[in-house]
Design an enzyme around this catalytic site. Structure first.
Site, short mmCIF file in Angstrom:
data_model
loop_
_atom_site.label_atom_id
_atom_site.label_comp_id
_atom_site.label_asym_id
_atom_site.label_seq_id
_atom_site.Cartn_x
_atom_site.Cartn_y
_atom_site.Cartn_z
N ASP A 107 0.86 -1.18 0.00
CA ASP A 107 0.00 0.00 0.00
C ASP A 107 0.89 1.23 0.00
O ASP A 107 1.59 1.51 0.98
CB ASP A 107 -0.87 -0.04 1.27
CG ASP A 107 -2.18 0.69 1.11
OD1 ASP A 107 -2.17 1.79 0.52
OD2 ASP A 107 -3.19 0.18 1.62
N ASP A 209 -2.86 4.82 -2.22
CA ASP A 209 -3.81 5.49 -1.33
C ASP A 209 -4.17 6.88 -1.88
O ASP A 209 -3.29 7.63 -2.32
CB ASP A 209 -3.13 5.64 0.04
CG ASP A 209 -4.08 6.06 1.13
OD1 ASP A 209 -5.00 5.29 1.44
OD2 ASP A 209 -3.88 7.16 1.69
N GLU A 272 -6.58 3.98 -5.52
CA GLU A 272 -7.79 4.31 -4.77
C GLU A 272 -8.19 5.70 -5.23
O GLU A 272 -7.53 6.68 -4.93
CB GLU A 272 -7.52 4.32 -3.26
CG GLU A 272 -8.80 4.55 -2.46
CD GLU A 272 -8.58 5.16 -1.08
OE1 GLU A 272 -9.42 4.94 -0.21
OE2 GLU A 272 -7.59 5.89 -0.88
N HIS A 342 -11.50 -1.86 3.99
CA HIS A 342 -11.26 -1.56 5.41
C HIS A 342 -11.84 -0.21 5.84
O HIS A 342 -11.70 0.18 6.99
CB HIS A 342 -9.76 -1.59 5.67
CG HIS A 342 -9.03 -0.53 4.91
ND1 HIS A 342 -8.92 -0.56 3.52
CD2 HIS A 342 -8.43 0.61 5.29
CE1 HIS A 342 -8.28 0.51 3.10
NE2 HIS A 342 -7.96 1.24 4.16
N ASP A 343 -12.43 0.53 4.89
CA ASP A 343 -12.98 1.85 5.21
C ASP A 343 -14.50 1.87 5.27
O ASP A 343 -15.08 2.91 5.62
CB ASP A 343 -12.53 2.87 4.15
CG ASP A 343 -11.05 3.17 4.24
OD1 ASP A 343 -10.50 3.13 5.35
OD2 ASP A 343 -10.44 3.44 3.18
C1 NOJ Z 1 -7.67 5.87 2.43
C2 NOJ Z 1 -7.42 4.67 3.27
O1 NOJ Z 1 -8.05 3.57 2.71
C3 NOJ Z 1 -7.89 4.98 4.66
O2 NOJ Z 1 -7.91 3.86 5.50
C4 NOJ Z 1 -7.01 6.07 5.21
O3 NOJ Z 1 -7.51 6.48 6.47
C5 NOJ Z 1 -6.96 7.26 4.28
N1 NOJ Z 1 -6.83 6.92 2.91
C6 NOJ Z 1 -5.80 8.16 4.64
O4 NOJ Z 1 -4.60 7.53 4.27
#
Ligand code: NOJ
Length: 545
Positions: A107, A209, A272, A342-343
């Protein structure tokens, strides 16, 4: 080995996202680690139909970090955080994956570092520090106000005042995650070197990310109001992200990253990214395809981030999402799908208001693996893990819960068996477990389980060339079902159909065929003549003659 364009490994791969804290603890501290993952690789792919059969893993961040945002606050991009092991453990994991033909994605977090990163420590030391300009510093407005109206993704202003040097620094996320200044060529070069370090170590690629935030408006102009914002509580959606997300300059940074990856054979990146299908398409680099290899389409989770809320599981929504993606991408680009991560709350928990989330999740598996594109399975999805909402305040971990979203419920440890430690750890786990009846052990020998459905579908997908590389044609619309046909030259076509309703429906078959997998056994015999009977919430793949 040189890979021909159009036939790269990642085009046909099934990806599996692993949250390293939650997969397998090997040293008894209640937190998952790299050696734990290595121990569980046979579950992911042992080369036989008895394993899940995925082709690549993406590890959420494993780098040294103060863990304010659980690794998305990186203090050393080229190391391994002791909680996960050491570099030798990382090397063991990479080697063990490669022995099994599993590719490994790390990541990459380019937008921000930890405030404990030596670069930021140096940057904040004085206004004249050599690395001052590696981050985004601005004077207060006259009267002391923040430099602009940008809002942190976790809520509150995206700026924190530094008393010692009398300026504000920008942080698109927590104040412990200062944004790097990618307009400084030294920053870009340093981040490219980070990529090379890992590529030299044999990493196959990266999930990137928040790629879309890396380059902002050069003058950091205010964002305009969001006309669709109505929620008086959350300020994150109050403004559009016109000047700090998908700002056109970001595509230059994307191409720069691509050029680094192209220095190596067979590597890839998946971004992402957020925005409309057209904005997502830009990340592929347009007709030249010189951008990212893949860019996530999150529309099955949330169709519009301007409005918030989650996407419905109904035929019109599913069809709209697929059609928009098919229309929007440049030739040669393939979509990239995730139904969870995970978000966000887990799929079943998002679709369970009537208690039928499990059934919808089975159908979703056949859609995810039947769509044109690269599927990402979030760990535990394959056994039907659900959000653990019952977490006492003192055990809650996610710092974002104080601001906007609470992500702990979807990050609980993998459930290997029903024992008190779920086969995950002999210590108290870092987050409480979910219900004991959801586990690998309970499902692995049950042919009707969610796990068996995933294993069978992933195995079958590998045999059906139409599913691996075929085009996608949506069949005419109705409000109860979605159906599409995948076709590749010289391969038998496969029809994918889902009934999103609680009633039985029938779907006319365009040509004769045979059900090759379905969410329900009764479906195997349900192809009567030219009608496919679809029980409530079911889905099927039909090989056409
Ligand atoms: C996206 C990530 O998936 C998330 O978990 C993170 O808090 C934010 N970006 C900041 O890096």
């Amino acid at each position: 080995m040189h890979e021909h364009p159009g036939h790269e490994w990642w085009r046909t791969a099934v990806f599996y996202q692993l949250y390293p804290r939650s997969f397998q603890d090997s040293n008894g501290d209640g937190v998952g680690d790299l050696d734990g993952i290595t121990r569980r690789l046979d579950y992911l792919n042992d080369g036989t139909r008895a394993s899940l059969g995925i082709d690549a893993i993406w590890l959420s961040p494993t780098f040294p970090s103060p863990m304010k945002d659980f690794g998305y606050d990186v203090s050393d991009y080229t190391g391994v955080d002791p909680v996960f092991g050491d570099m030798a453990a990382m090397e063991r994991l990479i080697a063990a994956c490669h022995d099994r033909g599993i590719r490994v994605l790390l990541d990459f977090v380019p937008n921000h570092t930890s405030d404990q990163h030596p670069w930021f420590q140096e940057s904040r030391a004085s206004r004249t520090a050599a690395r001052r300009d590696w981050y985004v510093w601005r004077d207060p407005l006259p009267g002391g106000g923040v430099p602009n109206n940008w809002v942190s993704a976790f809520g509150g202003p995206a700026w924190t005042f530094d008393e010692a040097t009398g300026q504000y620094y920008l942080h698109s996320f927590l104040k412990e995650q200062p944004d790097l200044n990618w307009r400084n060529p030294e920053v870009e070069a340093a981040m490219h070197d980070v990529l090379r370090t890992w590529l030299d170590r044999g990493i196959d690629g990266f999930r990137i990310d928040v790629m879309g935030m890396v380059l902002k408006h050069p003058d950091l102009a205010d964002n305009p109001p969001n006309p669709e914002w109505s929620d008086g509580h959350s300020d994150y959606r109050q403004f559009l992200w016109t000047n700090n997300r998908n700002y056109p300059d970001v595509y230059g940074a994307v191409r720069g990253i691509r050029r680094v990856l192209d220095e190596y054979e067979g590597r890839m990146a998946v971004g992402e990214v957020f925005g409309t299908p057209a904005e997502i398409a830009n990340y592929y680099g347009g007709e030249a395809l010189d951008g990212l290899h893949l860019a996530f389409n999150f529309q099955f989770i949330h169709e519009s981030d301007l409005r918030g809320g989650f996407s419905a599981w109904d035929a019109p929504t599913i069809r709209r999402i697929i059609a928009a993606s098919e229309e929007g991408l440049p030739a040669g680009a393939q979509p990239c799908w995730a139904f969870g991560n995970h978000d966000r709350p887990r799929f079943i928990s998002r679709h369970n208001s009537d208690g039928r989330g499990d059934e919808r999740a089975r159908a979703a598996a056949l859609i995810l693996l039947g769509l044109r594109g690269s599927p990402f399975v979030y760990y535990g999805e394959e056994i039907g893990m659900v959000d653990q909402l019952d977490i006492p305040e003192e055990r809650r971990q996610d710092p974002a819960r104080h601001h906007s979203i609470w992500r702990d419920p979807a990050r609980t440890p993998m459930q290997w068996d029903a024992s008190p430690g779920r086969g995950f750890s002999r210590a108290t786990p870092w987050l409480p477990f979910g219900p004991a009846d959801i586990s690998v052990a309970a499902q692995e020998h049950d042919p009707d389980s969610m796990l068996s459905l995933y294993r069978d579908a992933i195995w079958l997908r590998r045999q059906e060339r139409a599913l691996l590389e075929g085009s996608l044609e949506l069949l005419p619309a109705n409000d109860l079902t979605v159906a599409f046909i995948r076709r590749a030259p010289g391969a038998r076509p496969v029809l994918v159909a889902v009934n999103t309703t609680g009633g039985t429906t029938t779907l006319p078959m365009p040509q004769p065929g045979r059900v090759i997998i379905a969410t329900e056994r009764t479906l195997d015999s349900s192809l009567a003549g030219s009608l496919l009977r679809l029980p409530p919430f079911s889905a099927a793949w039909v090989a056409l003659e």
